[in-house]
Enzyme design. Structure first.
Site, short mmCIF file in Angstrom:
data_model
loop_
_atom_site.label_atom_id
_atom_site.label_comp_id
_atom_site.label_asym_id
_atom_site.label_seq_id
_atom_site.Cartn_x
_atom_site.Cartn_y
_atom_site.Cartn_z
N ASP A 159 0.82 -1.21 0.00
CA ASP A 159 0.00 0.00 0.00
C ASP A 159 0.86 1.26 0.00
OD1 ASP A 159 -1.39 -2.30 0.86
OD2 ASP A 159 -2.91 -1.09 1.85
N ASP A 169 -4.38 0.09 -3.22
CA ASP A 169 -4.39 1.18 -2.23
C ASP A 169 -3.27 2.18 -2.48
OD1 ASP A 169 -6.64 0.12 -1.10
OD2 ASP A 169 -5.82 -0.07 0.91
N HIS A 221 -0.79 4.68 -0.29
CA HIS A 221 -1.63 5.65 0.42
C HIS A 221 -1.17 7.11 0.31
CE1 HIS A 221 -4.74 3.13 1.97
NE2 HIS A 221 -3.90 2.32 2.59
N HIS A 241 -9.51 0.73 -1.26
CA HIS A 241 -9.67 2.18 -1.29
C HIS A 241 -10.01 2.68 -2.69
CE1 HIS A 241 -8.75 3.69 2.80
NE2 HIS A 241 -8.29 2.45 2.92
N HIS A 276 -4.91 -7.78 -3.21
CA HIS A 276 -4.84 -6.76 -2.16
C HIS A 276 -5.10 -7.37 -0.78
CE1 HIS A 276 -4.82 -2.91 -0.24
NE2 HIS A 276 -6.02 -3.13 0.26
#
Length: 312
Positions: A46, A82, A48, A118, A192
């Site tokens: 991830d 993500d 982010h 996400h 994921h």
């Protein structure tokens, strides 16, 4: 830190579906989600919304230089979803990854980016983890479809650009539609959250195709099996596995024809971890500024697997 489960946000409107029996023979995976093994794979968890850490982990992998130029040659990068939320830079990360996908292909390599929870949350306007800077970054976008534009006019003005970007049929939703939920490269399968035996029985290709069609506004809803609490972008079944979970993982791997599963989604404090006799690899190390974790990636050369760590 665990996130709220997605059922009330995504699946409330989705029609129920019925998986095939768990012992059904899996169909061969399409070329979209199955690749021959390259000499070297590097998997990244991830991101982010942290562009600095994204660049650092790609340099650690040997993928790019200081100017974001692809230097990986025939390297295959797999990023497990993500890329967005929790940081201001998520549009820049999405755009950088798209650029590197083309650059890698020209050099004989590949950059594969997967869809995470996400990304799907943003497609249903679940913006709980969007920062003010990330709203502003999409402020120049508008909806081309009149019906979508009318709906977006009801949102807070700061959110309309982002909503236009990620609404099914929107510019960034179309970008995500080209990204699979899963990919199998050689003996490794990447996802994921995790692939359960019932996902294999339902059909990985079918899930990929249905999510893609939804993001392109060709289907009204995402498939329930994907957005459920134990869907492949949400499950944490292999995050703290015991014997029962390892048995479940083995069943899923046998159905896919893979030796190991590499997944993000659940932050591993202190760095990359493995479980189930090295058949489960958890690579979300919380590298973004939001979590403050280390910069790490997972290198795979045949059956030799190594955690790459940024010096210092």
């Amino acid at each position: 830190m665990h996130e709220p489960e997605p059922a009330q946000q995504v699946a409330s409107a989705a029609a129920s579906t019925h998986a095939a029996p768990a012992n059904a023979a899996p169909k061969p995976l399409s070329s979209r989600i199955s690749r021959e093994a390259p000499a070297r794979i590097v998997a990244i968890g991830d991101l982010h919304g942290d562009l600095d850490k994204t660049r650092r982990v790609l340099r650690l992998a040997g993928a790019i230089d200081a100017n974001d130029v692809w230097i990986g040659g025939k390297l295959t990068i797999v990023q497990t979803g993500d890329e967005i939320d929790r940081g201001d830079d998520d549009r820049k990360i999405l755009d950088l990854v798209e650029k590197l996908k083309g650059d890698a292909k020209k050099a004989g390599g590949e950059f594969i980016a997967l869809v995470g929870n996400h990304e799907l949350m943003n497609a249903v306007f679940d913006f709980r983890y969007v920062t003010p800077g990330a709203y502003r970054a999409f402020g120049d976008l508008t909806a081309a479809d009149p019906n979508t534009a009318a709906f977006l006019s009801q949102l807070d003005p700061s959110a309309r650009g982002r909503a236009a970007a990620f609404a099914p049929g929107g510019r960034y939703a179309a970008m995500l539609a080209d990204r699979p939920l899963f990919v199998k490269v050689g003996d490794s399968v990447f996802v994921h959250g995790g692939i359960l035996p019932k996902h294999v029985a339902y059909g990985l290709d079918k899930m990929n195709d249905d999510v893609s069609a939804w993001l392109l506004a060709k289907k009204e809803r995402p498939p329930q099996v994907v957005v459920a609490d134990d869907g492949p972008v949400w499950t944490r079944a292999y995050s703290t596995p015991g014997e029962e979970r390892c048995t479940m993982l083995e069943e899923a791997l046998q159905g896919i024809g893979a030796k190991r599963m590499i997944m993000g989604h659940t932050v591993q404090n202190g760095g990359i971890t493995e479980a189930c006799n090295r058949k489960a690899w958890r690579i979300d190390v919380g590298l973004s500024h939001y979590y403050g974790g280390p910069v790490q990636a997972l290198e795979i050369k045949g059956d030799t697997i190594t955690a790459l760590k940024e010096p210092g």
